[in-house]
Design a protein around this motif. Structure first.
Motif, PDB file in Angstrom:
ATOM      1  N   HIS A   1      30.751 -59.696 104.022  1.00 10.95           N
ATOM      2  CA  HIS A   1      31.865 -60.397 104.163  1.00 10.95           C
ATOM      3  C   HIS A   1      31.711 -61.900 104.644  1.00 10.95           C
TER       4      HIS A   1
ATOM      5  N   GLN B   1      38.724 -59.651  99.283  1.00  7.24           N
ATOM      6  CA  GLN B   1      39.472 -59.880 100.240  1.00  7.24           C
ATOM      7  C   GLN B   1      39.223 -58.885 101.398  1.00  7.24           C
TER       8      GLN B   1
ATOM      9  N   GLN C   1      38.959 -59.410 105.832  1.00  8.70           N
ATOM     10  CA  GLN C   1      38.339 -60.115 106.725  1.00  8.70           C
ATOM     11  C   GLN C   1      37.029 -59.022 107.272  1.00  8.70           C
TER      12      GLN C   1
ATOM     13  N   ASP D   1      35.985 -67.173  98.622  1.00 10.14           N
ATOM     14  CA  ASP D   1      37.020 -66.537  98.205  1.00 10.14           C
ATOM     15  C   ASP D   1      37.044 -67.015  96.644  1.00 10.14           C
TER      16      ASP D   1
END
Length: 282
Positions: A121, A88, A90, A82
């Protein structure tokens, strides 16, 4: 009256030497544990060390965390990703992909994209890295699909060549017999499967269905296909009948004799040889 300078020299004082490259090796003045540290390997002078320090301070100002060790907790890695700009979300919802105009998003494609978003991610990819991966996969997928389609087309072409050679002059009749069997006994789901999987074009499937279709025709069960039986034989059928006639004494006497029965025997044997040894296409 002269002022007593306490005996100090009246010679001009020499200015301190400026620290420039090649004149001062700062590493020689460091403690042993720092002097040979790999972090200083590319720093050759005091200015270089100052630049490195300033860059480090700027990164701290941007709230970038140091890279965790390989064995670090997943949550620590997540905070690091991050801090270096991971989008952003999940499930990777923050990634924005450039999808080519006119692309059809099938249900499988949508599920695959969800999988990639989540995986990217979890791997901590930046937007730029994720877009590059998405583009590369799209190009590979397109090339693979094209190659697979060409391979399937070549395979089906070879299947057709093989079944034509095996059926000879009876190719059309045998194909119609196969279709009659599928039409009579096949459900809509089976027909759809044979078509979509291309299994309906496989020589073994055609031969299997043709035998069933031939039985239907011989028994007078035309079913929904509405075909009538014909006397066209496959090469194997013709060869089998030729062998049977050669062992038939009465037929062979007529074949080698004279008169009307001789002409009929000649015509029959000639027709069987045409079926057994059909002309091959160049």
């Amino acid at each position: 009256m002269a002022i007593d300078d306490g005996g100090a020299s009246t010679e001009p004082v020499e200015q301190a030497t400026t620290l420039t490259e090649g004149q001062f090796n700062f590493k020689e003045h460091l403690a042993p544990e720092y002097k040979d540290h790999t972090a200083l390997a590319d720093i050759n002078d005091v200015n270089g060390m100052a630049k490195s320090y300033i860059s480090a301070q700027e990164m701290i100002g941007q709230q970038r965390l140091p890279m965790p060790v390989a064995e670090a907790d997943p949550s620590e890695w997540s905070r690091f990703y991050d801090s270096v700009g991971r989008p952003q979300g999940q499930d990777g919802d923050g990634y924005k992909f450039d999808i080519p105009e006119g692309t059809t998003q099938t249900e499988d494609a949508v599920e695959m994209e969800k999988f990639f978003r989540k995986s990217m991610h979890d791997a901590g990819l930046s937007q730029k890295q994720a877009q590059a991966m998405y583009k590369s996969y799209g190009e590979f997928s397109g090339q693979f699909s094209e190659k697979q389609a060409n391979t399937t087309a070549d395979m089906e072409k070879q299947w057709d060549t093989d079944i034509r050679q095996e059926f000879g002059l009876a190719y059309t009749d045998q194909l119609e017999s196969a279709k009659a069997a599928v039409e009579e006994f096949g459900s809509d789901n089976l027909k759809q499967y044979l078509d979509e999987s291309r299994l309906g074009n496989h020589p073994e499937m055609i031969k299997f269905a043709a035998k069933i279709g031939a039985e239907l025709i011989e028994k007078g069960s035309q079913g929904r296909a509405g075909r009538q039986g014909t006397s066209v034989l496959t090469p194997d059928q013709a060869k089998s009948e030729i062998a049977q006639l050669h062992s038939n004494t009465q037929f062979m006497e007529a074949y080698h004799g004279s008169g009307p029965s001789h002409e009929e025997a000649i015509q029959r044997m000639t027709a069987l040889h045409d079926f057994a040894y059909p002309p091959t296409e160049e």
